[in-house]
Design an enzyme around this catalytic site. Structure first.
Site, PDB file in Angstrom:
ATOM      1  N   LYS A 116      46.251  85.180  -9.922  1.00  0.00           N
ATOM      2  CA  LYS A 116      45.506  85.445  -8.693  1.00  0.00           C
ATOM      3  C   LYS A 116      44.873  86.832  -8.678  1.00  0.00           C
ATOM      4  O   LYS A 116      43.793  87.025  -8.122  1.00  0.00           O
ATOM      5  CB  LYS A 116      46.422  85.267  -7.488  1.00  0.00           C
ATOM      6  CG  LYS A 116      46.951  83.851  -7.294  1.00  0.00           C
ATOM      7  CD  LYS A 116      47.789  83.757  -6.036  1.00  0.00           C
ATOM      8  CE  LYS A 116      48.336  82.354  -5.830  1.00  0.00           C
ATOM      9  NZ  LYS A 116      49.348  81.993  -6.828  1.00  0.00           N
ATOM     10  N   GLU A 200      48.846  91.491  -0.124  1.00  0.00           N
ATOM     11  CA  GLU A 200      47.634  91.311   0.679  1.00  0.00           C
ATOM     12  C   GLU A 200      47.923  91.528   2.157  1.00  0.00           C
ATOM     13  O   GLU A 200      49.056  91.327   2.618  1.00  0.00           O
ATOM     14  CB  GLU A 200      47.067  89.907   0.486  1.00  0.00           C
ATOM     15  CG  GLU A 200      46.508  89.657  -0.888  1.00  0.00           C
ATOM     16  CD  GLU A 200      45.886  88.287  -1.022  1.00  0.00           C
ATOM     17  OE1 GLU A 200      45.114  88.112  -1.979  1.00  0.00           O
ATOM     18  OE2 GLU A 200      46.147  87.407  -0.182  1.00  0.00           O
ATOM     19  N   HIS A 235      54.908  78.037   3.851  1.00  0.00           N
ATOM     20  CA  HIS A 235      53.654  78.231   3.110  1.00  0.00           C
ATOM     21  C   HIS A 235      53.215  76.973   2.367  1.00  0.00           C
ATOM     22  O   HIS A 235      52.414  77.043   1.445  1.00  0.00           O
ATOM     23  CB  HIS A 235      53.773  79.398   2.129  1.00  0.00           C
ATOM     24  CG  HIS A 235      54.128  80.693   2.783  1.00  0.00           C
ATOM     25  ND1 HIS A 235      53.281  81.347   3.640  1.00  0.00           N
ATOM     26  CD2 HIS A 235      55.256  81.444   2.723  1.00  0.00           C
ATOM     27  CE1 HIS A 235      53.856  82.456   4.071  1.00  0.00           C
ATOM     28  NE2 HIS A 235      55.049  82.536   3.538  1.00  0.00           N
ATOM     29  N   ARG A 297      42.691  71.939 -10.421  1.00  0.00           N
ATOM     30  CA  ARG A 297      43.253  70.591 -10.561  1.00  0.00           C
ATOM     31  C   ARG A 297      42.886  69.779  -9.329  1.00  0.00           C
ATOM     32  O   ARG A 297      42.260  70.290  -8.392  1.00  0.00           O
ATOM     33  CB  ARG A 297      44.779  70.675 -10.675  1.00  0.00           C
ATOM     34  CG  ARG A 297      45.408  71.450  -9.515  1.00  0.00           C
ATOM     35  CD  ARG A 297      46.901  71.328  -9.469  1.00  0.00           C
ATOM     36  NE  ARG A 297      47.516  72.287  -8.569  1.00  0.00           N
ATOM     37  CZ  ARG A 297      47.626  72.160  -7.257  1.00  0.00           C
ATOM     38  NH1 ARG A 297      47.090  71.095  -6.663  1.00  0.00           N
ATOM     39  NH2 ARG A 297      48.211  73.075  -6.505  1.00  0.00           N
TER      40      ARG A 297
END
Length: 659
Positions: A116, A200, A235, A297
């Protein structure tokens, strides 16, 4: 088009791929582990090969064994599904090296988006907006803590590899950062073999909106519009919908263009999803969405896109992998109606969404009005080795209101018995005010958790009926009158019945008053019960002067009653187990389900307080922290880190302070 493909996956996604391949005349090869012998996906495929033990690393994560099975079968291509090896660049390379086609993006694209932090740097260079945060290589805990303080709490710690909510922790204050970082790293290392993280800024009222993209080998890239995946727990997505409520044409255009730019930046081929987080504190605006990650994917939630676009995404995957151009251009794609998908899991929502195992005794879905993507049948077992997904329920309607009504009706008409499920939780979500009005956000479930997971208390009539019907459970029959022995000279036949419901013990005295006529006494009042008729689990009864229709089924020592639109599950306690539990009290910490021990945070002789974490175990891809039930002293620790344990295994024994 290919003649034969191997599906390197299991469960519902393997079954879903098989259905499309069969429609296209493509033969399919399944692989299965020891835990999946006789599984639905293995039976549906034209061929099936055993590839190893139950643990994923011995089977579905073994590149060598999957490639070997494909070579033996003569498959021309391999479809990875989602999860397992689907985003593993080494696997994609191994497939190509073996002379087969990987039905997915090229390895370079997987690598570009696999980490990421690197992906976000690439997106910044491509003009795609990203969430403010630290995406660098320095993983020193003190350095990361300092960066978090600079960004400003709350922050989100995220594993740089993988997805699915693993290795992710929200941190609201500086003093919690260190422990959250350790937990996120452990989970990331276990799930992805990489414990590196990024930090973040956590948006306080965000929405998770993603764009389905598709590219081919001829340089074409399109998007198939957005999905809103804001309803999440731990999440992980729970209910998804397409299109996103409140989405304007301007924002859809801006987000779609950003997603296409992201895909073109890595010369993307096949199905992919570009995930964005949108700040909706002041509504949806085209300058307030940020790139999160790209999943290289097919997504779990792809059916809602299929429903509104009329496109079979698996068919497109096969055609693109075979070298064909995209079947449609952007201008030929449009949105038709509205769609929802609900993920039905074997999990206990009232206990923190604790995953469950066990045998599915009954699995019944509506015969019309909903698409069901499932990988199990009644009689199958939920394994502790894999994700506890039972099925995905998808509905489509002319508009959001019609689709949401269809989702609610389909969930309420579904029946799952033999193991706990989140059906009632999902149905409650479809009635939640903010969601109904089209204002979901990623914190909605957490804010409304108590009301969404509340277990409705059974009425006096339901308890009385359960007591009467439980009389014959040990005999495996359904006639409580027979159990009580018809009649007794000079007195009424009666029996004390003990039931458990939602952790509460209920004791009633059941008295036979005549053929199929009873009275249930709970110590305060008597509820008269009459069994009018029975028909294959459907019972017409009269309780407390009211006639009711009841669905009643029992499995082992469990009785499931559905009446007045609610399902209540009662347990008939085992006398020996109850006696042992009474002796033990709160002195034993036991494994709530099969799994293995990650951390032991206590030692023999240590004084502990109620609620203190003692054991961290991993089960069904998630970490569970087990705490002390009361104050005490650790008498013994029966496990060590790395041990595999079964459900109910004693992990830690306590004794009272001062003993």
């Amino acid at each position: 088009m290919f003649d034969k493909i191997l599906i390197a996956n299991r469960g519902e996604i393997a079954c879903r791929i098989i259905r499309t391949a069969r429609r296209l005349g493509v033969r399919t090869v399944a692989v299965y582990s020891d835990a999946d012998t006789g599984a639905l996906h293995a039976e549906m495929a034209d061929e099936a090969y055993r590839i190893g033990g139950a643990a994923a690393h011995e089977s579905y994560l073994s590149i060598e064994r999957v490639i070997s099975a494909a070579a033996r079968s003569g498959a021309q291509a391999i479809h990875p599904g989602y999860g397992f090896l689907s985003e593993n660049a080494e696997f994609a390379e191994a497939v190509e090296a073996a002379g087969m086609v990987f039905i997915g993006p090229q390895p370079s694209a997987i690598r570009a988006m696999g980490l990421k932090d690197a992906a976000k740097r690439l997106m910044e260079q491509s003009g795609v907006p990203v969430v403010p945060g630290y995406h660098g290589d320095n993983q020193d805990p003190d350095f990361l803590a300092a960066r978090a303080a600079e960004i400003g709490f709350p922050v989100l710690i995220k594993a740089r590899a993988g997805g699915g909510g693993k290795g992710m922790r929200r941190v609201d204050q500086a003093q919690d950062f260190s422990a959250s970082l350790e937990a996120a790293r452990r989970e990331a290392a276990a799930a992805f073999g990489d414990d590196a993280v990024l930090i973040e800024k956590y948006l306080l009222r965000p929405r998770h909106i993603e764009m389905q993209v598709f590219g081919d080998r001829h340089g074409n890239v399109v998007h198939l519009f957005e999905r809103d995946c804001s309803l999440q727990r731990r999440h992980q997505k729970v209910i998804e919908e397409a299109p996103a409520p409140g989405m304007t044409a301007e924002m859809r255009r801006a987000m779609g263009e950003a997603a296409v730019r992201a895909a073109k930046a890595i010369d993307y081929r096949g199905a992919g999803t570009v995930e964005f987080i949108a700040d909706v504190s002041d509504g949806l605006w085209p300058d307030r969405f940020f790139f999160m990650e790209m999943n290289t994917r097919l997504q779990v939630e792809h059916p809602v896109t299929e429903a509104i676009s009329g496109v079979d995404l698996v068919e497109w995957q096969l055609r693109v992998a075979a070298g064909e151009p995209l079947p449609k251009k952007q201008a030929e794609l449009g949105i038709n109606g509205w769609a929802f998908e609900a993920r039905i899991y074997a999990e206990d929502a009232a206990k923190g969404f604790l995953p469950a195992t066990g045998k599915i005794e009954r699995l019944q879905f509506p015969e019309s009005g909903a698409r069901i993507d499932a990988g199990i049948r009644a009689g199958d077992r939920i394994s502790a080795h894999y994700d506890p997904l039972i099925a995905k329920l998808i509905v489509h309607g002319d508009n959001r209101q019609a689709a949401l009504s269809g989702l609610r009706n389909a969930l309420e008409a579904s029946r799952i018995e033999g193991t706990v499920s989140n059906l009632a939780f999902l149905a409650n979500l479809t009635r939640q005010e903010d969601f109904v009005s089209g204002h979901p956000d990623t914190g909605l479930i957490e804010r409304n958790l108590d009301s969404l997971t509340e277990v409705p208390a059974p009425s006096g009539s339901a308890i009385a009926l359960a007591a009467v019907l439980s009389l014959d459970m040990p005999r495996g029959g359904s006639d409580p009158w027979e159990t009580l022995g018809h009649w007794q000279l000079w007195s009424e036949m009666q029996r004390i019945v003990t039931l458990q419901h939602a952790g509460e013990t209920l004791s009633l005295r059941v008295i036979a008053r005549g053929f199929d006529m009873f009275a249930a006494h709970n110590g305060q009042r008597v509820v008269p019960v009459r069994i009018v008729s029975r028909d294959n689990g459907r019972i017409h009864a009269e309780a407390d002067g009211r006639q009711i229709l009841v669905e009643a089924r029992h499995y082992g020592r469990q009785l499931s009653l559905r009446l007045d639109g609610l399902t209540h599950v009662f347990e008939l306690p085992d006398p020996l187990e109850a006696a042992a539990s009474e002796i033990a009290g709160g002195d034993r910490l036991v494994a709530p389900m099969p799994g293995f021990i990650k951390l032991v945070r206590t030692a023999e002789g240590e004084s502990v307080a109620k609620g203190q974490p003692l054991i961290v175990m991993e089960a069904m891809k998630m970490e569970l922290t087990l705490t002390a039930a009361r104050d005490g002293v650790v008498e013994s620790v029966a496990v060590s880190e790395g041990h595999q344990v079964s459900e109910g295994a004693v992990l830690v024994s306590l004794k009272a302070l001062g003993e």
